[in-house]
Motif scaffolding. Structure first.
Motif, PDB file in Angstrom:
ATOM      1  N   LYS A  94       0.827  -1.210   0.000  1.00  0.00           N
ATOM      2  CA  LYS A  94       0.000   0.000   0.000  1.00  0.00           C
ATOM      3  C   LYS A  94       0.863   1.261   0.000  1.00  0.00           C
ATOM      4  CE  LYS A  94      -3.865  -2.182   2.329  1.00  0.00           C
ATOM      5  NZ  LYS A  94      -4.208  -2.670   3.637  1.00  0.00           N
ATOM      6  N   GLU A  95       1.908   1.275   0.814  1.00  0.00           N
ATOM      7  CA  GLU A  95       2.730   2.473   0.969  1.00  0.00           C
ATOM      8  C   GLU A  95       3.637   2.747  -0.236  1.00  0.00           C
ATOM      9  OE1 GLU A  95       4.691   2.205   4.807  1.00  0.00           O
ATOM     10  OE2 GLU A  95       2.761   1.995   5.827  1.00  0.00           O
ATOM     11  N   HIS A  96       3.974   1.689  -0.994  1.00  0.00           N
ATOM     12  CA  HIS A  96       4.911   1.852  -2.107  1.00  0.00           C
ATOM     13  C   HIS A  96       4.327   1.458  -3.464  1.00  0.00           C
ATOM     14  CE1 HIS A  96       8.352   2.855   0.426  1.00  0.00           C
ATOM     15  NE2 HIS A  96       7.888   1.958   1.270  1.00  0.00           N
ATOM     16  N   ASN A  97       3.037   1.092  -3.497  1.00  0.00           N
ATOM     17  CA  ASN A  97       2.385   0.732  -4.757  1.00  0.00           C
ATOM     18  C   ASN A  97       3.161  -0.371  -5.494  1.00  0.00           C
ATOM     19  OD1 ASN A  97       0.262   0.950  -6.543  1.00  0.00           O
ATOM     20  ND2 ASN A  97       1.310   2.465  -7.815  1.00  0.00           N
ATOM     21  N   ILE A  98       3.270  -1.512  -4.850  1.00  0.00           N
ATOM     22  CA  ILE A  98       4.115  -2.610  -5.333  1.00  0.00           C
ATOM     23  C   ILE A  98       3.303  -3.643  -6.118  1.00  0.00           C
ATOM     24  CG2 ILE A  98       5.568  -4.540  -4.568  1.00  0.00           C
ATOM     25  CD1 ILE A  98       6.354  -2.730  -2.168  1.00  0.00           C
ATOM     26  N   ASP A  99       3.882  -4.098  -7.200  1.00  0.00           N
ATOM     27  CA  ASP A  99       3.350  -5.195  -8.009  1.00  0.00           C
ATOM     28  C   ASP A  99       3.965  -6.486  -7.467  1.00  0.00           C
ATOM     29  OD1 ASP A  99       2.744  -7.098  -9.907  1.00  0.00           O
ATOM     30  OD2 ASP A  99       3.568  -5.972 -11.600  1.00  0.00           O
ATOM     31  N   LEU A 100       3.231  -7.187  -6.630  1.00  0.00           N
ATOM     32  CA  LEU A 100       3.782  -8.378  -5.965  1.00  0.00           C
ATOM     33  C   LEU A 100       4.116  -9.494  -6.947  1.00  0.00           C
ATOM     34  CD1 LEU A 100       1.614  -8.594  -2.720  1.00  0.00           C
ATOM     35  CD2 LEU A 100       3.945  -7.714  -2.993  1.00  0.00           C
ATOM     36  N   LYS A 101       3.323  -9.628  -7.997  1.00  0.00           N
ATOM     37  CA  LYS A 101       3.536 -10.710  -8.964  1.00  0.00           C
ATOM     38  C   LYS A 101       4.900 -10.608  -9.651  1.00  0.00           C
ATOM     39  CE  LYS A 101       1.159 -11.452 -12.913  1.00  0.00           C
ATOM     40  NZ  LYS A 101      -0.006 -11.626 -13.774  1.00  0.00           N
ATOM     41  N   HIS A 102       5.428  -9.404  -9.741  1.00  0.00           N
ATOM     42  CA  HIS A 102       6.726  -9.192 -10.380  1.00  0.00           C
ATOM     43  C   HIS A 102       7.800  -8.797  -9.367  1.00  0.00           C
ATOM     44  CE1 HIS A 102       3.849  -8.823 -13.753  1.00  0.00           C
ATOM     45  NE2 HIS A 102       4.770  -9.585 -14.327  1.00  0.00           N
ATOM     46  N   SER A 103       7.593  -9.206  -8.115  1.00  0.00           N
ATOM     47  CA  SER A 103       8.539  -8.900  -7.041  1.00  0.00           C
ATOM     48  C   SER A 103       9.180 -10.178  -6.520  1.00  0.00           C
ATOM     49  CB  SER A 103       7.816  -8.141  -5.916  1.00  0.00           C
ATOM     50  OG  SER A 103       7.402  -6.864  -6.371  1.00  0.00           O
ATOM     51  N   PHE A 104      10.112 -10.013  -5.579  1.00  0.00           N
ATOM     52  CA  PHE A 104      10.931 -11.124  -5.094  1.00  0.00           C
ATOM     53  C   PHE A 104      11.088 -11.045  -3.582  1.00  0.00           C
ATOM     54  CE2 PHE A 104      12.126  -9.932  -9.327  1.00  0.00           C
ATOM     55  CZ  PHE A 104      12.290 -11.135 -10.004  1.00  0.00           C
ATOM     56  N   VAL A 105      11.283 -12.199  -2.965  1.00  0.00           N
ATOM     57  CA  VAL A 105      11.662 -12.292  -1.555  1.00  0.00           C
ATOM     58  C   VAL A 105      12.986 -13.033  -1.521  1.00  0.00           C
ATOM     59  CG1 VAL A 105      11.089 -13.219   0.723  1.00  0.00           C
ATOM     60  CG2 VAL A 105       9.257 -12.352  -0.756  1.00  0.00           C
ATOM     61  N   ILE A 106      13.984 -12.453  -0.839  1.00  0.00           N
ATOM     62  CA  ILE A 106      15.282 -13.105  -0.683  1.00  0.00           C
ATOM     63  C   ILE A 106      15.510 -13.343   0.807  1.00  0.00           C
ATOM     64  CG2 ILE A 106      17.787 -12.960  -1.007  1.00  0.00           C
ATOM     65  CD1 ILE A 106      17.301 -10.973  -3.278  1.00  0.00           C
TER      66      ILE A 106
END
Length: 185
Positions: free
Chosen positions: A113-125
């Motif tokens: 919400k705070e950064h307007n993130i596209d989760l589908k094209h994001s990563f967790v490391i």
């Protein structure tokens, strides 16, 4: 509203640095971690820390101590022309029954919400399959397990704790993980 942005959600201890899995007060960046963050910055990917810090709830450190440590780490980064876009911390233990302790998604929901993130094209490391790779699956992002910190153990004696999940990539460290992201974007 701005276009959705891609983010790389980074675990702290064991992924970006070490000197104690549970004690943030002795945390120092791995030598290659600052370069990894700098590469994310240069490629306009959000570098966001998502960290469980249950020692705050246990009373071993205060939220103020944690915040001061993060300020110090941000200063270390800025001296090398790198930065974190944000830091989200879950201070709870499992007994607190919060919605933000990884692999739960509360911190990611806030970041999105705070950064307007596209989760589908994001990563967790991260170095822990049971929290970081499961979190990636829970939010629909790609998960990268690093072999630093608890990573090797996560692949062997603790593999049963995330047996129903697979990492999208396994990297020796966070810099290799970032290079993989940049090669596959």
């Amino acid at each position: 509203m701005d276009t959705c942005r891609r983010a790389v959600f980074l675990d702290m201890q064991g992924t970006l640095g070490g000197n104690g899995v549970d004690d943030i007060s002795t945390f120092e960046f791995y030598p290659f971690a600052i370069n990894a963050i700098k590469k994310l910055n240069q490629n306009k990917l959000l570098a966001i820390v998502i960290t469980n810090q249950s020692n705050i709830s246990r009373g071993y450190i205060s939220q103020k101590d944690f915040d001061e440590k993060m300020n110090m780490l941000n200063l270390v980064l800025s001296k090398q022309d790198a930065y974190l876009d944000d830091i989200y911390c879950c201070p709870h233990t499992r007994k607190d029954q919060c919605n933000c302790k990884k692999p739960l998604t509360g911190l990611i929901d806030r970041a999105m919400k705070e950064h307007n993130i596209d989760l589908k094209h994001s990563f967790v490391i991260g170095d822990m399959g049971m929290s970081d790779i499961v979190l990636a699956s829970n939010i629909g992002a790609k998960g990268i397990l690093v072999l630093t910190g608890a990573g090797k153990g996560s692949l062997s004696e603790y593999r049963d704790t995330w047996a129903n999940y697979e990492a999208d990539y396994i990297a020796d460290n966070v810099l290799e993980a970032v290079n993989w992201i940049l090669d596959n974007k």
